[in-house]
Design an enzyme around this catalytic site. Sequence first.
Site, PDB file in Angstrom:
ATOM      1  N   GLY A  61       0.852  -1.250   0.027  1.00 25.46           N
ATOM      2  CA  GLY A  61      -0.103  -0.051  -0.090  1.00 25.46           C
ATOM      3  C   GLY A  61       1.035   1.476  -0.138  1.00 25.46           C
ATOM      4  N   ILE A  62       0.524   2.199   0.795  1.00 26.99           N
ATOM      5  CA  ILE A  62       1.066   3.563   0.641  1.00 26.99           C
ATOM      6  C   ILE A  62       2.427   3.443   1.309  1.00 26.99           C
ATOM      7  CG2 ILE A  62       1.256   5.715   1.910  1.00 26.99           C
ATOM      8  CD1 ILE A  62      -1.828   5.642   1.915  1.00 26.99           C
ATOM      9  N   TYR A 122     -10.594   4.896  14.582  1.00 27.00           N
ATOM     10  CA  TYR A 122      -9.605   5.322  13.464  1.00 27.00           C
ATOM     11  C   TYR A 122      -9.383   6.695  13.747  1.00 27.00           C
ATOM     12  CZ  TYR A 122      -7.084   5.441   9.188  1.00 27.00           C
ATOM     13  OH  TYR A 122      -6.232   5.486   8.215  1.00 27.00           O
ATOM     14  N   GLY A 149     -18.473   5.829  11.294  1.00 21.80           N
ATOM     15  CA  GLY A 149     -17.986   4.777  11.471  1.00 21.80           C
ATOM     16  C   GLY A 149     -16.483   4.353  11.816  1.00 21.80           C
ATOM     17  N   LYS A 170      -5.718   8.871  14.514  1.00 20.60           N
ATOM     18  CA  LYS A 170      -5.097   9.603  13.334  1.00 20.60           C
ATOM     19  C   LYS A 170      -5.077  11.200  13.797  1.00 20.60           C
ATOM     20  CE  LYS A 170      -4.126   6.487  10.726  1.00 20.60           C
ATOM     21  NZ  LYS A 170      -2.665   6.153  10.451  1.00 20.60           N
ATOM     22  N   GLN A 193     -14.562  10.647  10.942  1.00 23.52           N
ATOM     23  CA  GLN A 193     -15.607  10.007   9.747  1.00 23.52           C
ATOM     24  C   GLN A 193     -16.580   9.123  10.472  1.00 23.52           C
ATOM     25  OE1 GLN A 193     -15.782   9.864   6.527  1.00 23.52           O
ATOM     26  NE2 GLN A 193     -17.096   8.136   6.555  1.00 23.52           N
ATOM     27  N   GLY A 239      -0.987   0.959   9.938  1.00 22.04           N
ATOM     28  CA  GLY A 239      -2.053   1.263  10.492  1.00 22.04           C
ATOM     29  C   GLY A 239      -3.187   0.061  10.179  1.00 22.04           C
TER      30      GLY A 239
HETATM   31  N1  CAA Z   1     -23.011   9.565   7.134  1.00 25.29           N
HETATM   32  C1  CAA Z   1     -24.396   9.361   7.457  1.00 25.29           C
HETATM   33  N2  CAA Z   1     -25.129   8.263   7.730  1.00 25.29           N
HETATM   34  C2  CAA Z   1     -24.450   7.044   7.202  1.00 25.29           C
HETATM   35  C3  CAA Z   1     -23.321   7.205   6.892  1.00 25.29           C
HETATM   36  C4  CAA Z   1     -22.347   8.448   6.633  1.00 25.29           C
HETATM   37  N3  CAA Z   1     -21.186   8.636   6.064  1.00 25.29           N
HETATM   38  N4  CAA Z   1     -22.651   6.050   6.456  1.00 25.29           N
HETATM   39  C5  CAA Z   1     -23.691   4.976   6.716  1.00 25.29           C
HETATM   40  N5  CAA Z   1     -24.754   5.892   7.394  1.00 25.29           N
HETATM   41  C6  CAA Z   1     -26.154   5.402   7.827  1.00 25.29           C
HETATM   42  C7  CAA Z   1     -26.769   4.613   6.584  1.00 25.29           C
HETATM   43  O1  CAA Z   1     -27.207   5.291   5.602  1.00 25.29           O
HETATM   44  C8  CAA Z   1     -27.714   3.673   7.156  1.00 25.29           C
HETATM   45  O2  CAA Z   1     -28.771   4.519   7.594  1.00 25.29           O
HETATM   46  P1  CAA Z   1     -30.125   3.509   7.858  1.00 25.29           P
HETATM   47  O3  CAA Z   1     -29.886   2.684   8.922  1.00 25.29           O
HETATM   48  O4  CAA Z   1     -31.002   4.783   8.220  1.00 25.29           O
HETATM   49  O5  CAA Z   1     -30.311   2.823   6.601  1.00 25.29           O
HETATM   50  C9  CAA Z   1     -26.556   3.504   8.683  1.00 25.29           C
HETATM   51  O6  CAA Z   1     -25.979   4.617   8.701  1.00 25.29           O
HETATM   52  C10 CAA Z   1     -25.819   2.352   8.506  1.00 25.29           C
HETATM   53  O7  CAA Z   1     -26.062   1.625   9.468  1.00 25.29           O
HETATM   54  P2  CAA Z   1     -25.595   0.158   9.697  1.00 25.29           P
HETATM   55  O8  CAA Z   1     -26.106  -0.303  10.982  1.00 25.29           O
HETATM   56  O9  CAA Z   1     -26.304  -0.589   8.589  1.00 25.29           O
HETATM   57  O10 CAA Z   1     -23.870   0.313   9.555  1.00 25.29           O
HETATM   58  P3  CAA Z   1     -23.064  -0.735   9.148  1.00 25.29           P
HETATM   59  O11 CAA Z   1     -22.927  -1.651  10.571  1.00 25.29           O
HETATM   60  O12 CAA Z   1     -23.465  -1.545   8.041  1.00 25.29           O
HETATM   61  O13 CAA Z   1     -21.714  -0.243   9.186  1.00 25.29           O
HETATM   62  C11 CAA Z   1     -20.218   1.322   8.329  1.00 25.29           C
HETATM   63  C12 CAA Z   1     -21.557   0.881   8.542  1.00 25.29           C
HETATM   64  C13 CAA Z   1     -19.126   0.200   8.391  1.00 25.29           C
HETATM   65  C14 CAA Z   1     -19.749   2.474   8.954  1.00 25.29           C
HETATM   66  C15 CAA Z   1     -19.947   1.650   6.711  1.00 25.29           C
HETATM   67  O14 CAA Z   1     -20.869   2.800   6.411  1.00 25.29           O
HETATM   68  C16 CAA Z   1     -18.510   1.862   6.135  1.00 25.29           C
HETATM   69  O15 CAA Z   1     -17.594   1.180   6.085  1.00 25.29           O
HETATM   70  N6  CAA Z   1     -18.203   3.298   6.223  1.00 25.29           N
HETATM   71  C17 CAA Z   1     -17.050   3.701   5.494  1.00 25.29           C
HETATM   72  C18 CAA Z   1     -16.215   4.249   6.666  1.00 25.29           C
HETATM   73  C19 CAA Z   1     -15.022   4.948   6.025  1.00 25.29           C
HETATM   74  O16 CAA Z   1     -14.854   5.903   5.281  1.00 25.29           O
HETATM   75  N7  CAA Z   1     -13.681   4.132   6.445  1.00 25.29           N
HETATM   76  C20 CAA Z   1     -12.698   4.706   5.742  1.00 25.29           C
HETATM   77  C21 CAA Z   1     -11.906   3.321   5.496  1.00 25.29           C
HETATM   78  S1  CAA Z   1     -10.217   3.886   4.525  1.00 25.29           S
HETATM   79  C22 CAA Z   1      -9.568   4.632   5.684  1.00 25.29           C
HETATM   80  O17 CAA Z   1      -9.593   4.635   6.643  1.00 25.29           O
HETATM   81  C23 CAA Z   1      -8.058   5.415   5.147  1.00 25.29           C
HETATM   82  C24 CAA Z   1      -8.017   6.758   5.350  1.00 25.29           C
HETATM   83  O18 CAA Z   1      -7.378   7.201   6.130  1.00 25.29           O
HETATM   84  C25 CAA Z   1      -8.990   7.865   4.631  1.00 25.29           C
END
Ligand code: CAA
Length: 240
Positions: free
Chosen positions: A13-14, A147, A143, A151, A141, A84
């Site tokens: 990766g990075i 993390y 979820g 950071k 962020q 990480g």
């Molecule tokens: N903003 C607002 N609402 C959100 C949202 C957001 N960004 N993401 C999800 N939701 C909402 C959904 O619409 C859903 O709403 P409803 O229940 O009304 O339908 C609810 O939240 C999702 O709830 P779930 O219980 O279904 O969630 P889940 O258990 O499936 O988990 C998650 C969801 C794991 C957080 C998933 O959304 C996810 O992976 N998100 C990405 C998080 C992210 O950006 N990670 C970065 C990884 S890369 C990295 O970390 C590198 C870096 O440095 C950038």
Amino acid sequence: MARVALVTGGSRGIGAAISKALKAQGCTVAATYAGNDDAAAKFTEETGIKTYKWNAADYDASKAGIAQVEADLGPIDIVVANAGITRDAPFHKMSPEQWKEVIDTNLTGVFNTIHPVWPGMRERKFGRVVVISSINGQKGQFGQVNYAATKAGDIGIVRSLAQEGARFNITANAVCPGYIATEMVMAVPEKVREAIIGQIPAGRLGEPDEIARCVAFLVADEAGFVNGSTISANGAQFFA
Ligand code: CAA
């Protein structure tokens, strides 16, 4: 004399892009990895960069590993704390284990990586420390309570180390990548990832080389007055 650089999580990766960029800049590089032996062996075969296996979350293993790198390659001048992990979940579903694993690797792991090399840098009156933070440490962020906490913590670490190291010609800076095309980002559910890309004015994910470029700048001998800063490389997604 070639500078000796340690890059944690440096074989994929990075981190792999950083290891290669520092080698191209004339450094002797040691890249660490935690588990993927095959990827590490392939990386060494392709690049000639030596890899070392230890878990950054383990202080004693980090200390012993760093002693081995220094015995093999000489004193470490440059340390890039890059290793990480993510354990994403909305806070109400996040388990104490998911919290702890991320804190242990991403935050305590940074301590474990820098602490053993710091006394030598002070003695030799030279050091370059770079911590790979994240856009999500700057803005938070959904979820990523765990993390984002680590950071954001990285930024506190470098701002404090910068003040302690400056009179020894040691710099400590952070790089905050945005969303980069790596396995970590590809693990985000596709629909969520597409929505995130829609929020990036550049209209695309970043490339690992675009982060390596920032690190290569910060670790140069000539960058000695850049200290305690944060470089963002996120395609204009967020301005800290
Ligand atoms: N903003 C607002 N609402 C959100 C949202 C957001 N960004 N993401 C999800 N939701 C909402 C959904 O619409 C859903 O709403 P409803 O229940 O009304 O339908 C609810 O939240 C999702 O709830 P779930 O219980 O279904 O969630 P889940 O258990 O499936 O988990 C998650 C969801 C794991 C957080 C998933 O959304 C996810 O992976 N998100 C990405 C998080 C992210 O950006 N990670 C970065 C990884 S890369 C990295 O970390 C590198 C870096 O440095 C950038």
